[in-house]
Design a protein around this motif. Structure first.
Motif, short mmCIF file in Angstrom:
data_model
loop_
_atom_site.label_atom_id
_atom_site.label_comp_id
_atom_site.label_asym_id
_atom_site.label_seq_id
_atom_site.Cartn_x
_atom_site.Cartn_y
_atom_site.Cartn_z
N LYS A 137 5.03 6.16 0.04
CA LYS A 137 4.25 5.00 -0.41
C LYS A 137 4.55 3.86 0.54
N PHE A 138 3.52 3.08 0.86
CA PHE A 138 3.66 1.91 1.71
C PHE A 138 3.65 0.66 0.83
N ARG A 139 4.57 -0.25 1.10
CA ARG A 139 4.56 -1.55 0.43
C ARG A 139 5.12 -2.59 1.38
N LEU A 140 4.93 -3.85 1.02
CA LEU A 140 5.44 -4.93 1.86
C LEU A 140 6.96 -5.06 1.72
N ILE B 62 8.58 4.19 1.10
CA ILE B 62 9.32 4.64 -0.07
C ILE B 62 9.03 6.12 -0.29
N ASP B 63 10.08 6.92 -0.40
CA ASP B 63 9.92 8.34 -0.72
C ASP B 63 9.39 8.45 -2.15
N LYS B 64 8.24 9.07 -2.32
CA LYS B 64 7.59 9.16 -3.63
C LYS B 64 8.43 9.96 -4.63
N GLN B 65 9.17 10.92 -4.15
CA GLN B 65 9.95 11.77 -5.05
C GLN B 65 11.23 11.08 -5.53
N THR B 66 11.92 10.39 -4.63
CA THR B 66 13.21 9.80 -4.97
C THR B 66 13.14 8.30 -5.26
#
Length: 181
Positions: free
Chosen positions: A14-17, A73-77
Motif C-alpha cells: 500500500k502507498f501512503r504519504l 506498507i506491507d499489506k500482510q504485516t
C-alpha cells in the motif's frame, strides 16, 4: 500533488504519504554503509540528522508539488518496508520525472523495490505525467541499478558530478513502455 501515489496499491504493498511518526521506523536506513553517499547526502551527519534531512526534503516536495516518496506498507504485516515515488528533478537544468526508491535493509532482496517502482512507472505513463522517466543511481549502487533495469530502463548516460557524486541515469520512454504491455 498529482505525482503522489497516496492510496495506490500493488499485490503486496500500500502507498501512503510520509508522516512524522514514521521517523523511528525509517531512521535505521541511515545506519547502512554508503547509504548517505548513495542518496547524495552528507555522510558526516548522524543517523538522526540524516533522517531529519530526508524527512525535510520529502515534506518540501509535498508542499511544492514536486512529487515525493510514498511510504510502502506491507499489506500482510502492516509494516513500513520502504519508500518509493515520482520525483520532479532538475538534471542539467532540464526538468525530468524520476522514479526513486529506498527499501529498509531487512526487506532487501524480496522484490519490494521492483514492485513499487513498476507501479510508479505504470501510474506515471497511464496518467500522462511524462513521456519519459528516469531513475538516477549512484554508480556503485548495484542493487538499485538492478531495480532500474528490471523496471525496463536502460542506461542513458553517466553524470560525473550530480550533487557531488557520480550517478547513472537509467531511462524508459512511454513508447518503450507501451511496446512491453
Amino acid at each position: 500533488m498529482k505525482y503522489l501515489l497516496e492510496g495506490e496499491e500493488t499485490e503486496r504493498l500500500k502507498f501512503r504519504l510520509l508522516e512524522e511518526g514514521d521517523f523511528r521506523d525509517w531512521a535505521p536506513l541511515f545506519r547502512i554503509e554508503n547509504v548517505a553517499e548513495f542518496l547524495a547526502l552528507d555522510s558526516s551527519l548522524s543517523e538522526n540528522e540524516l533522517c531529519a534531512l530526508w524527512f525535510e526534503k520529502i515534506f518540501h516536495r509535498y508542499e511544492n508539488d514536486l512529487g515525493g516518496m510514498n511510504v510502502l506498507i506491507d499489506k500482510q504485516t502492516g509494516r513500513l518496508v520502504g519508500q518509493c515515488g515520482l520525483l520532479v528533478q532538475s538534471v542539467e537544468e532540464v526538468q525530468r520525472l524520476e522514479i526513486g526508491y529506498s527499501i529498509l535493509p531487512e526487506f532487501w532482496g524480496i522484490g519490494y523495490a521492483s514492485e513499487a517502482a513498476q507501479k510508479c512507472k505504470d501510474y506515471a505513463f497511464s496518467n500522462d505525467l511524462a513521456n519519459s522517466l528516469i531513475s538516477m543511481v549512484h554508480v556503485d549502487n548495484i542493487r538499485s541499478e538492478k531495480v532500474a533495469r528490471k523496471n525496463g530502463m536502460s542506461l542513458e548516460r553517466t553524470l560525473e558530478n550530480y550533487k557531488g557524486t557520480r550517478a547513472n541515469i537509467f531511462s524508459i520512454n512511454k513508447n518503450e513502455w507501451l511496446a512491453r504491455e
